[in-house]
Design an enzyme around this catalytic site. Structure first.
Site, PDB file in Angstrom:
ATOM      1  N   HIS A 177      34.498   0.656  15.991  1.00 57.12           N
ATOM      2  CA  HIS A 177      34.134  -0.646  15.457  1.00 57.12           C
ATOM      3  C   HIS A 177      33.727  -0.441  13.745  1.00 57.12           C
ATOM      4  O   HIS A 177      33.767  -1.242  13.174  1.00 57.12           O
ATOM      5  CB  HIS A 177      32.943  -1.276  16.300  1.00 57.12           C
ATOM      6  CG  HIS A 177      32.333  -2.314  15.757  1.00 57.12           C
ATOM      7  ND1 HIS A 177      31.013  -2.472  14.714  1.00 57.12           N
ATOM      8  CD2 HIS A 177      32.508  -3.544  15.854  1.00 57.12           C
ATOM      9  CE1 HIS A 177      30.813  -3.623  14.488  1.00 57.12           C
ATOM     10  NE2 HIS A 177      31.718  -4.490  14.812  1.00 57.12           N
ATOM     11  N   CYS A 178      33.099   0.841  13.507  1.00 58.62           N
ATOM     12  CA  CYS A 178      32.177   0.940  12.295  1.00 58.62           C
ATOM     13  C   CYS A 178      33.337   1.163  11.197  1.00 58.62           C
ATOM     14  O   CYS A 178      33.285   0.302  10.351  1.00 58.62           O
ATOM     15  CB  CYS A 178      31.755   2.304  12.452  1.00 58.62           C
ATOM     16  SG  CYS A 178      30.135   2.038  13.654  1.00 58.62           S
ATOM     17  N   ILE A 179      34.387   2.119  11.021  1.00 57.55           N
ATOM     18  CA  ILE A 179      34.978   2.605   9.845  1.00 57.55           C
ATOM     19  C   ILE A 179      36.021   1.077   9.651  1.00 57.55           C
ATOM     20  O   ILE A 179      36.062   0.835   8.350  1.00 57.55           O
ATOM     21  CB  ILE A 179      35.430   3.531  10.143  1.00 57.55           C
ATOM     22  CG1 ILE A 179      34.494   4.788  10.254  1.00 57.55           C
ATOM     23  CG2 ILE A 179      36.407   4.142   8.639  1.00 57.55           C
ATOM     24  CD1 ILE A 179      35.012   6.225  10.424  1.00 57.55           C
TER      25      ILE A 179
END
Length: 431
Positions: free
Chosen positions: A271-273
């Protein structure tokens, strides 16, 4: 019933923490709170998640069934009714913020959670947003919704932002060992949030305010996003220049200062990068009227990596005298990182889609994924891994799970394309 008895029963019914959203962020938080003796309730809109947790079953990689059973023994309860929020001294919002159609964060889950909290808000409560979003969300979106209750942040209740830093599969830096950044709407809000998280983590870092805490999360992931894009483009360029990029990275990594190694891959996942830097780009574009060019360029480079992987796979097959069309291609590891079952934004998805578009026959193996679909179509899963690598025309290592015997795979595969830079043996193609 006397007023004193009613007050005592109400106190007995109170809980220290209510967690909204029991996924990869919320459930580990609830587990840590329960482990230090806090009374915890969890709110999730998915009845399957709630039923499973109340039966002692986990749906999150980093939280085992035994963990959930211990949480239940400590008094943890999951529910779908937001009435449980009224009992909590602290409410932490851990709901997802996917990308919307315009490239910004989809805040519908956040606003829904804020409205649920507002309907049950009491004086003295602490409300914390952990969901990743753009700078200003806590003050500009969440605070007005909560204050519709008639209570005021910093006066009647405390409001703060604390970015989640959960790293699925990381057994060294769990929630307790990872410093927790906290920013409050006011100094008193911050103090209350710092005191709460001090019960759960070893180190609490106080930001100047909520915007700084929100920006810190985006800075962390934008830094990684840009540097991954840099090394991915270097991998493409190095091949054209006849340079071994993996050896260059190995050498550069010996410098004891001023360098951090990033390594090429088939793309970025989780989800983050691939998601979070877009929030910052969206905020810059919508508020300041121009593009955040570093983020946009990094996104473009990383998004092209699956196409580059498939092109290299096609070249490898052509060299062996086979067209990609009709070839049997086996994908190893379809999660976004090693040794987890998490498939969010995995680059394996566009790789499989592109291979199918070129009429390759695609199969997969992943020790953590029993069933995998691409665009609603099930991808065949092989059972006997070694028999499969001998039988397929090309094997592509997309994720280097520790369960894989990489040297043996290299020995047994007809053709092996290693996108992780783990197998440097004769006959193995490395990204």
């Amino acid at each position: 019933m006397s007023a004193l008895l009613a007050e005592e029963e109400e106190r007995d019914d109170r809980v220290e923490l209510a967690v909204i959203g029991l996924g990869y962020v919320g459930l580990p938080l609830a587990r840590e709170a329960a482990s230090v003796g806090l009374r915890v309730v969890g709110l999730d809109r998915d009845p399957w998640v709630v039923a499973g947790l109340n039966a002692g079953r986990s749906h999150v990689d980093d939280v085992s069934d035994e963990d959930v059973r211990r949480m239940r023994e400590a008094g943890f309860t999951a529910c779908t009714d937001d009435a449980c929020l009224a009992r909590a001294q602290t409410v932490v919002i851990c709901v997802p913020t996917p990308l919307s159609e315009d490239g910004g964060p989809d805040l519908r889950a956040v606003t829904s959670a804020a409205r649920a909290v507002a309907s049950r808000l009491r004086p003295g409560q602490l409300v914390v947003l952990e969901s990743t979003t753009y700078p200003g969300t806590t003050e500009e979106v969440v605070r007005p919704l909560l204050e519709e209750s008639g209570l005021r942040a910093g006066e009647d209740f405390a409001l703060a932002f604390s970015p989640e830093r959960i790293d699925p599969g990381n057994t060294t830096h769990g929630l307790r060992e990872t410093p927790k950044v906290v920013g409050g709407c006011t100094p008193s809000c911050a103090a209350q949030a710092v005191a709460f998280y001090g019960k759960l983590v070893d180190t609490v870092v106080q930001a100047k305010g909520t915007r700084e805490a929100e920006m810190a999360k985006l800075l962390e992931n934008t830094y990684r996003h840009v540097n991954i894009a840099l090394v991915n483009e270097l991998a493409i360029i190095s091949r054209e220049l006849n340079v071994d990029v993996w050896d260059a990275i190995r050498c550069a990594d010996t410098k004891p200062f001023g360098f951090q190694a990033f390594r090429p891959s088939a793309g970025v996942g989780g989800h983050c990068i691939p998601i979070d830097p877009n929030y910052l780009s969206y905020k810059v574009r919508s508020s300041l009227g121009y593009d955040f060019r570093f983020v946009e360029l990094a996104q473009d480079i990383n998004r092209r990596m699956p196409e580059y992987v498939v092109r290299r796979a096609q070249d490898l097959l052509n060299t062996a005298g086979r067209p990609l069309r009709g070839s049997r291609v086996l994908l190893l590891g379809v999660t976004y990182k090693p040794d987890v079952a998490d498939q969010r934004e995995t680059p394996a998805l566009p790789v499989a889609r592109l291979l199918r578009g070129r009429k390759a026959e695609v199969s997969f193996h992943d020790p953590h994924v029993p069933l995998w679909t691409v665009d609603g179509v099930t991808v065949p899963r092989v059972g006997d891994l070694m028999a499969a690598v001998r039988d397929h025309d090309l094997t592509i290592l997309l994720q280097d799970h520790s369960a894989y015997d990489l040297p043996l795979l290299a020995d047994e595969a007809r053709l092996l394309f290693d996108t992780r830079g783990r197998i440097f043996q004769p006959g193995v193609e490395v990204l």
